[in-house]
Every structure is written in C-alpha cells, then in structure tokens.
Scaffold this active site. Sequence first.
Site, PDB file in Angstrom:
ATOM      1  N   HIS A 307       0.885  -1.300  -0.122  1.00 14.60           N
ATOM      2  CA  HIS A 307      -0.194  -0.086   0.114  1.00 14.60           C
ATOM      3  C   HIS A 307       0.825   1.215   0.087  1.00 14.60           C
ATOM      4  O   HIS A 307       1.928   1.253   0.412  1.00 14.60           O
ATOM      5  CB  HIS A 307      -0.772  -0.072   1.227  1.00 14.60           C
ATOM      6  CG  HIS A 307      -1.954   0.971   1.143  1.00 14.60           C
ATOM      7  ND1 HIS A 307      -2.075   2.182   1.417  1.00 14.60           N
ATOM      8  CD2 HIS A 307      -3.544   0.654   0.838  1.00 14.60           C
ATOM      9  CE1 HIS A 307      -3.174   2.702   1.022  1.00 14.60           C
ATOM     10  NE2 HIS A 307      -4.071   1.783   0.700  1.00 14.60           N
ATOM     11  N   ASP A 365      -8.017  -5.580   0.275  1.00 15.74           N
ATOM     12  CA  ASP A 365      -8.467  -5.996  -0.919  1.00 15.74           C
ATOM     13  C   ASP A 365      -8.212  -7.697  -0.482  1.00 15.74           C
ATOM     14  O   ASP A 365      -8.655  -8.441  -1.138  1.00 15.74           O
ATOM     15  CB  ASP A 365      -8.018  -5.610  -2.058  1.00 15.74           C
ATOM     16  CG  ASP A 365      -9.048  -4.360  -2.506  1.00 15.74           C
ATOM     17  OD1 ASP A 365      -9.907  -4.224  -2.126  1.00 15.74           O
ATOM     18  OD2 ASP A 365      -8.334  -3.641  -3.123  1.00 15.74           O
TER      19      ASP A 365
HETATM   20  N1  ACO Z   1       3.997  -7.550  -4.814  1.00 18.50           N
HETATM   21  C1  ACO Z   1       5.338  -7.611  -4.705  1.00 18.50           C
HETATM   22  N2  ACO Z   1       6.280  -6.352  -4.582  1.00 18.50           N
HETATM   23  C2  ACO Z   1       5.628  -5.468  -4.225  1.00 18.50           C
HETATM   24  C3  ACO Z   1       4.164  -5.242  -4.164  1.00 18.50           C
HETATM   25  C4  ACO Z   1       3.448  -6.370  -4.171  1.00 18.50           C
HETATM   26  N3  ACO Z   1       2.289  -6.240  -4.087  1.00 18.50           N
HETATM   27  N4  ACO Z   1       3.750  -4.079  -4.019  1.00 18.50           N
HETATM   28  C5  ACO Z   1       5.008  -3.153  -3.722  1.00 18.50           C
HETATM   29  N5  ACO Z   1       5.865  -4.085  -4.275  1.00 18.50           N
HETATM   30  C6  ACO Z   1       7.483  -3.706  -4.347  1.00 18.50           C
HETATM   31  C7  ACO Z   1       7.548  -2.916  -5.651  1.00 18.50           C
HETATM   32  O1  ACO Z   1       8.139  -3.689  -6.443  1.00 18.50           O
HETATM   33  C8  ACO Z   1       8.784  -1.919  -5.083  1.00 18.50           C
HETATM   34  O2  ACO Z   1       9.963  -2.765  -5.184  1.00 18.50           O
HETATM   35  P1  ACO Z   1      11.427  -1.928  -5.230  1.00 18.50           P
HETATM   36  O3  ACO Z   1      11.632  -0.736  -4.080  1.00 18.50           O
HETATM   37  O4  ACO Z   1      12.348  -2.825  -5.223  1.00 18.50           O
HETATM   38  O5  ACO Z   1      11.270  -1.208  -6.657  1.00 18.50           O
HETATM   39  C9  ACO Z   1       8.387  -1.672  -3.546  1.00 18.50           C
HETATM   40  O6  ACO Z   1       7.724  -2.619  -3.330  1.00 18.50           O
HETATM   41  C10 ACO Z   1       7.628  -0.365  -3.566  1.00 18.50           C
HETATM   42  O7  ACO Z   1       6.381  -0.347  -4.288  1.00 18.50           O
HETATM   43  P2  ACO Z   1       5.776   0.768  -5.145  1.00 18.50           P
HETATM   44  O8  ACO Z   1       5.139   0.315  -6.486  1.00 18.50           O
HETATM   45  O9  ACO Z   1       6.970   1.667  -5.344  1.00 18.50           O
HETATM   46  O10 ACO Z   1       4.694   1.399  -4.130  1.00 18.50           O
HETATM   47  P3  ACO Z   1       3.371   2.129  -4.432  1.00 18.50           P
HETATM   48  O11 ACO Z   1       3.048   2.849  -3.414  1.00 18.50           O
HETATM   49  O12 ACO Z   1       3.705   2.916  -5.689  1.00 18.50           O
HETATM   50  O13 ACO Z   1       2.409   1.120  -4.878  1.00 18.50           O
HETATM   51  C11 ACO Z   1       0.652  -0.388  -4.607  1.00 18.50           C
HETATM   52  C12 ACO Z   1       1.286   0.806  -3.839  1.00 18.50           C
HETATM   53  C13 ACO Z   1       0.120   0.026  -5.983  1.00 18.50           C
HETATM   54  C14 ACO Z   1      -0.642  -0.688  -3.850  1.00 18.50           C
HETATM   55  C15 ACO Z   1       1.428  -1.649  -4.870  1.00 18.50           C
HETATM   56  O14 ACO Z   1       1.785  -1.980  -3.421  1.00 18.50           O
HETATM   57  C16 ACO Z   1       0.671  -2.880  -5.442  1.00 18.50           C
HETATM   58  O15 ACO Z   1       0.869  -2.985  -7.040  1.00 18.50           O
HETATM   59  N6  ACO Z   1       0.030  -3.840  -4.789  1.00 18.50           N
HETATM   60  C17 ACO Z   1      -0.848  -4.854  -5.698  1.00 18.50           C
HETATM   61  C18 ACO Z   1      -1.965  -4.335  -5.775  1.00 18.50           C
HETATM   62  C19 ACO Z   1      -2.972  -3.982  -4.919  1.00 18.50           C
HETATM   63  O16 ACO Z   1      -3.245  -4.823  -3.918  1.00 18.50           O
HETATM   64  N7  ACO Z   1      -3.637  -2.794  -4.865  1.00 18.50           N
HETATM   65  C20 ACO Z   1      -4.619  -2.591  -3.887  1.00 18.50           C
HETATM   66  C21 ACO Z   1      -4.181  -1.248  -2.891  1.00 18.50           C
HETATM   67  S1  ACO Z   1      -5.543  -0.802  -1.755  1.00 18.50           S
HETATM   68  C22 ACO Z   1      -6.538  -0.238  -2.640  1.00 18.50           C
HETATM   69  O17 ACO Z   1      -6.294   0.425  -3.654  1.00 18.50           O
HETATM   70  C23 ACO Z   1      -7.985  -0.314  -2.207  1.00 18.50           C
END
Ligand code: ACO
Length: 431
Positions: A307, A365
């Site tokens: 998140h 979720d």
């Molecule tokens: N699985 C694996 N790796 C992940 C995940 C994941 N679910 N989420 C983040 N990471 C990693 C990224 O690859 C990144 O790694 P790095 O630093 O080596 O590049 C690091 O964690 C940070 O991730 P970002 O994408 O920069 O974080 P951001 O805050 O932009 O994204 C998000 C947040 C979009 C929710 C992300 O965690 C994600 O894609 N999760 C999966 C989708 C999801 O569950 N979305 C629902 C969110 S809740 C809602 O909106 C109701």
Amino acid sequence: MQNNIYKLTDPQGKISEFPLREGTFGPGTLDIGSLYRDLDVFTFDPGFVSTASCESKVTYIDGDKGVLLYRGYPVEQLAERSSFLEVAYLILYGELPIRSQLDSFVNTIRHHSLVNEAILRFFTGFHYDAHPMAMMAAVVGSLSAFYHDSTDIHNPRHREVFAHRIISKMPTLAAAVYKHGIGQPFVYPKNDLDYCANFLNMLFSVPAEPYQVDSVAAKALDLLFILHADHEQNASTSTVRLAGSSGTNPYAAIAAGIATLWGPAHGGANEAVLNMLREIGDVKNIDKVIAKAKDKNSGFRLMGFGHRVYKNYDPRAKIIRATCHKVLQKLGRDDDPQLELALRLEEIALKDDYFIEKKLYPNVDFYSGIIYRALGIPAHMMTVMFAVARTVGWVAHWQEMIADPHMKIGRPRQLYTGSPKREYLDIGKRK
Ligand code: ACO
C-alpha cells in the site's frame, strides 16, 4: 528553518520562504505556493509521493502505525458498533448523528432509491459480457443527464440532494449491472428493507421465487461497506476532486472516480486477488508465486499486498481477516479452500525478507473478496461493491472541496522533455 519557516535559496541568491503548516496529526506540510513566483521553478513529484494535494478534515491515516480514523473515530470502533448509513452520515456531515438525525437521513436515503426508467433502458446497449465496472461508470455518468433542477454546485442544498441521490441509487444501479450480465430481470428497490438488505434483494431475488434476505449476509455487507467508505486522498478520490474542481456535473465526477477505482493497482485488486488465488490453486504452489512476486522481470505482484500509505498491517484487512471465519461459518461457507489458501499465503509472505524489508502487508482487498464470494457475489462484481461504499467518501471530499471558498481548478505542472521548437515541413520534404 526558522520559526516554522523553511527557506530555499537558488544559485543567484534569491530566496523563497515556505511556512510549515501543521495538521491535527501527521507530518507537517510545506506550503510551497510561492515557489514558482519567487524562484521560477516547479517541484517534481510523480505519483504524489511527498505532495499533499489538499487540506481535508474527513479521514486520517497513520500508515506506519496502521491507524484509520473517519472524522476522528477509529475504524475499529465504527466497524464494531456503528452501521454503514450512520458512518455515511458521519463522513458527510462531520459528526455522529443524534437519533432523529439518523432516522431522517436513513429515511431520505431509502426514498431516493429508484432510478429513472430511461436509465434502465441504457443497459440494452451493453453486451451480456460487458465488464460491470464499464457499465457502472457509464450509467453513473449518465445520471448527469438528469436532475437539472438540483445540480447547481454552488447551492449547498443542491449539493446535499445530490449526495442523497447518488448514495441511494448506487445499489440500484449496481444490482442492475449484475442482473444485466446474467440475463435476469431488474429488481426494483424495496424501501421497507434497510440499505444492505435492499441491495442483496435487488441482486439475488427473482420475480418467480420468494426470496428472504439473510440477515447475516446483510450484516457482513454492512461491515465491508463501513471499511470501504473512505480512505482520504487515494487515486479515485483524488480523481473525483480533480474532475470536480473544473465545476463539472457531480455525477460525471463520480463516474471518473469509478473509472479510476477499476484499476488492479486500486479497487480492482479485490477481483485480482480472487483470480490469483484461483490460479495458485493449492498451498503447494505458494512458494512459486512468492518467488514470482519477488522477480522484477515477471511483472507480477502479489495482489492484495502492499500500500502507498500503510507500511504496517492495513487496519481494515485486520478487521476483515478476524471476521472472515465467523462470517463464513454463519453463512455455512467455512469450507472455502480460498480462505485457507489466503491465510497460508499471508503467513509465508510475512516471514519472507523481501516483504519484511519493503513493509508489504495485506491490504483491505486481500480478504474482502473472500467474504464477497461467500455472499454469492462473483469476482467481476467485487469492484462494483467497493464503488457503492466508496461513493460516500467521494461525495464527502467533493462537498468539502466545492464548499471551500479558496477552491481552485486542479492543474498540475510538468517537466517538459520533448522536442525543442521546430518548423513544420510539407509532407514531400520529410525524410
Ligand atoms: N508484490 C510484490 N512487490 C511489491 C508489491 C506486491 N504486491 N507491492 C509493492 N511491491 C514492491 C515494488 O516492486 C517496489 O519494489 P522496489 O522498491 O524494489 O522497486 C516496492 O515494493 C515499493 O512499491 P511501489 O510500487 O513503489 O509502491 P506504491 O506505493 O507505488 O504502490 C501499490 C502501492 C500500488 C498498492 C502496490 O503495493 C501494488 O501494486 N500492490 C498490489 C495491488 C494491490 O493490492 N492494490 C490495492 C491497494 S489497496 C486499494 O487501493 C484499495
């Protein structure tokens, strides 16, 4: 820094001063409104990682501690003791209602539930396999073609009528979306039922059979709706604010929010979680999936994990996780293998260094889809359910923005890295 004033000096020695604004909680916020005027530079923050886009009094999240407050009230207390419409009142009006206020609000929401028959005819334009969120964005947007008597956004009473109408009509439209997809007749609202029971009745009853709403199912839906009601400046809420800041019709602004919620990085994750669990299929495949989520070249992420704001357990996920077993048991669905799979997946991920280092925890979720499924709601309808509940937050933020006398149209700047100025060449002279 001096007396809460930050200063930035450019290479020519020109100075810009930024007052530090303190909120009720959370990090201070630098007011950089004078930066462009003073130093002729913009700030660069794609994805708004460090940028507060507005001032708000609706919801507060402490992502490090896993805290979520609606109008100051912890979500755990509201989930345990309140109801969705009481929470909706709180989010919209800022205070918990006294009995007569709640009764009047519930009565109003009950009596706006019908939609114009012309809207129901729009559905004939959609194929049976249209995605529910595509239909939802379209029919909610189409509400902007109605109600011309009450969409003067500068009139507070008009804004209130809009709020009541949209909150009341969302379940009717969401149920129509579902019925269209399965080829069953639309079911009209029954105003003697409460909000969630009425919604379940419109989703699952058919004219040919008697149907009794399961009170356990209605209560479980009410809980999910409380947890989904608002989440401060997330992508869909920010979209509603940005669209609304141009002064557009509020139904059109909500349709923009629905379109944003659809994406798998946002509300679409609940559908994606169930699809992911189905593909994993068995506990023995979890290690492979975890390895894939850690492999940057795979393009795969563990859905329902991570998140932007929470770097701790999402408090909503904690509540749903704790309720899951109980609700499934009461609904006679506690043999759901996906719950066991999800629990095991969480356990393994939370012990893995990659997820520990990046502070990736289950979000709202991760478990919500399992309860929705137990209620009989198919995966492709889950983001629609989320949209129904989140409408309350969208409306509250839109109201807060429009009522602000200092409101400005949202208009970000950019760092242009395209071609320098060049001359147009006639087509015959181009190489
Ligand atoms: N699985 C694996 N790796 C992940 C995940 C994941 N679910 N989420 C983040 N990471 C990693 C990224 O690859 C990144 O790694 P790095 O630093 O080596 O590049 C690091 O964690 C940070 O991730 P970002 O994408 O920069 O974080 P951001 O805050 O932009 O994204 C998000 C947040 C979009 C929710 C992300 O965690 C994600 O894609 N999760 C999966 C989708 C999801 O569950 N979305 C629902 C969110 S809740 C809602 O909106 C109701």
